[in-house]
Design an enzyme around this catalytic site. Sequence first.
Site, PDB file in Angstrom:
ATOM      1  N   GLU A  55       5.954  15.605 -20.793  1.00 51.29           N
ATOM      2  CA  GLU A  55       4.773  14.866 -20.301  1.00 51.29           C
ATOM      3  C   GLU A  55       4.420  13.738 -21.266  1.00 51.29           C
ATOM      4  O   GLU A  55       4.446  13.934 -22.489  1.00 51.29           O
ATOM      5  CB  GLU A  55       3.578  15.816 -20.171  1.00 51.29           C
ATOM      6  CG  GLU A  55       3.628  16.591 -18.864  1.00 51.29           C
ATOM      7  CD  GLU A  55       2.731  17.800 -18.869  1.00 51.29           C
ATOM      8  OE1 GLU A  55       2.861  18.629 -19.789  1.00 51.29           O
ATOM      9  OE2 GLU A  55       1.905  17.905 -17.951  1.00 51.29           O
ATOM     10  N   ASP A 203       8.036  -2.417  -0.858  1.00 46.62           N
ATOM     11  CA  ASP A 203       8.696  -1.116  -0.859  1.00 46.62           C
ATOM     12  C   ASP A 203      10.149  -1.385  -0.482  1.00 46.62           C
ATOM     13  O   ASP A 203      10.479  -1.566   0.688  1.00 46.62           O
ATOM     14  CB  ASP A 203       8.004  -0.198   0.166  1.00 46.62           C
ATOM     15  CG  ASP A 203       8.618   1.194   0.212  1.00 46.62           C
ATOM     16  OD1 ASP A 203       9.779   1.347  -0.211  1.00 46.62           O
ATOM     17  OD2 ASP A 203       7.943   2.124   0.695  1.00 46.62           O
ATOM     18  N   THR A 229      12.833   3.948  -3.772  1.00 43.54           N
ATOM     19  CA  THR A 229      13.452   5.249  -3.987  1.00 43.54           C
ATOM     20  C   THR A 229      14.852   4.966  -4.519  1.00 43.54           C
ATOM     21  O   THR A 229      15.354   3.841  -4.414  1.00 43.54           O
ATOM     22  CB  THR A 229      13.513   6.085  -2.688  1.00 43.54           C
ATOM     23  OG1 THR A 229      14.113   5.304  -1.660  1.00 43.54           O
ATOM     24  CG2 THR A 229      12.132   6.516  -2.250  1.00 43.54           C
ATOM     25  N   LYS A 232      18.754   6.004  -1.580  1.00 41.89           N
ATOM     26  CA  LYS A 232      19.230   5.424  -0.317  1.00 41.89           C
ATOM     27  C   LYS A 232      20.414   4.511  -0.627  1.00 41.89           C
ATOM     28  O   LYS A 232      21.437   4.994  -1.095  1.00 41.89           O
ATOM     29  CB  LYS A 232      18.080   4.722   0.393  1.00 41.89           C
ATOM     30  CG  LYS A 232      16.944   5.702   0.763  1.00 41.89           C
ATOM     31  CD  LYS A 232      15.858   5.058   1.572  1.00 41.89           C
ATOM     32  CE  LYS A 232      14.823   6.055   2.050  1.00 41.89           C
ATOM     33  NZ  LYS A 232      13.731   6.281   1.109  1.00 41.89           N
ATOM     34  N   ARG A 238      17.439  11.918  -5.685  1.00 39.74           N
ATOM     35  CA  ARG A 238      16.180  11.747  -4.948  1.00 39.74           C
ATOM     36  C   ARG A 238      15.037  11.539  -5.937  1.00 39.74           C
ATOM     37  O   ARG A 238      14.609  12.479  -6.606  1.00 39.74           O
ATOM     38  CB  ARG A 238      15.892  12.973  -4.074  1.00 39.74           C
ATOM     39  CG  ARG A 238      17.053  13.408  -3.218  1.00 39.74           C
ATOM     40  CD  ARG A 238      16.630  14.431  -2.199  1.00 39.74           C
ATOM     41  NE  ARG A 238      15.886  13.763  -1.155  1.00 39.74           N
ATOM     42  CZ  ARG A 238      16.448  13.166  -0.114  1.00 39.74           C
ATOM     43  NH1 ARG A 238      17.760  13.137   0.021  1.00 39.74           N
ATOM     44  NH2 ARG A 238      15.708  12.598   0.806  1.00 39.74           N
TER      45      ARG A 238
HETATM   46  N1  DSN Z   1      12.535   9.229   5.443  1.00 40.99           N
HETATM   47  C1  DSN Z   1      12.978   7.961   4.923  1.00 40.99           C
HETATM   48  C2  DSN Z   1      13.779   7.230   5.923  1.00 40.99           C
HETATM   49  O1  DSN Z   1      14.547   7.882   6.593  1.00 40.99           O
HETATM   50  O2  DSN Z   1      13.683   6.027   6.055  1.00 40.99           O
HETATM   51  C3  DSN Z   1      11.868   7.157   4.394  1.00 40.99           C
HETATM   52  O3  DSN Z   1      11.136   7.895   3.500  1.00 40.99           O
END
Ligand code: DSN
Length: 400
Positions: A55, A203, A229, A232, A238
């Site tokens: 932390e 985003d 994120t 992707k 993740r």
């Molecule tokens: N669930 C993701 C997507 O499939 O785009 C976004 O968080």
Amino acid sequence: MIFKNLRKSDSEIYKLIIAEEKRQKETINLIASENFVSESVLEALGSVFTNKYSEGYPDKRYYGGNENCDKLEKLCQKRALKLFELSPQKWNINVQPYSGSPANLAIYLALVPLGGKIMGMRLDMGGHLTHGHKASATGKLWKQIPYGVSLKTELLDYDEIMRIAKKEKPDLIVCGYTAYSRIIDFKKFRKIADAVNAYLMVDMSHFAGLVAGDVYPSPFKYADVIMTTTHKTLRGPRAALIFSKKELSEKINKSVFPGLQGGPHMNTVASIAVALAEAAKPEFKKYAQQVVQNSKTLASELQKFGWRIVSGGTDTHLFLVDTISRGISGKTTEKILEKNGIIVNKNTIPFDKRPPTDPSGIRIGTPAITSQGFKEKNMKKIAEKINFYLTKRKKYAKLK
Ligand code: DSN
């Protein structure tokens, strides 16, 4: 992967992992938000860093024994800034967010007073729950000022977005979506945000890997804060990253910890760092180019079979297919394709009259299959298969 201990110690979990590995190998994954990480990313994720509490931030921790965590977090930060060509003098990077939803929440908590206004794309037009939808905490703690796409073009209508912004005066404007296949004009969004004195947040979860691979415009010149994120198109574990202009760094960092989270998941931070180094390699640029090329090819091959693609095509890794115009709902399409080894997700299309549980279309994406080495010729075959299963499904069922 080899799980030599788990195999003996917990055969129930071991079997599920093996079954999932088999499922992933034997199906065609067209989920736009998924990918296949490298063995190195997986190894870092499964490392002993999971045992450690750290932390705080590098050199300012609440527990002893953090010398390796400090080095790791600094290295991850350095790699993140380098990948997107950002100067550490101008940009702050926080690598601790557990995932995209808490990262977005942390940004709003830092920058928007409770009850203030967040202007975000409507969920049913391609936005995300955490862009202020009423079902999400972001829509309960703040008021969403929704915007959408044009009925005629199914594209962002910047004049209309400016009009809404001037009328509503939001505190923060979010762009960057989960189901929008076109390039976003960040310069126009900056102009809109400046006109109403709002923060501009991007985003870039879906297209971060495309930005890293130079096949999508970088939003860094225009945004105040950028969230992505890491799992992707970026092909990491993740988790999420928050980039913010230096003057916002204290607010953002405090909002992540101690505002919202406890100890960071340092095994995940290690794994993000590995993924960031992989994304900096020249072969990642080729990967990103191929992702977009595959997506464009798959969309145009489906068009040849008469399937309507929302907005007429794609500039990115994903696109939406209007299946209801051929008499099949998104839910049924998803089921038919899944039975035949092709995994997609049902998705609303702009101005959808159907509910999100059984909407009018599907979303298709190519990041995962491109990681497996699929090229244009494979896209033609996939389009043929999709068309076959959806149009000849009665005949096919009989054959089966
Ligand atoms: N669930 C993701 C997507 O499939 O785009 C976004 O968080």
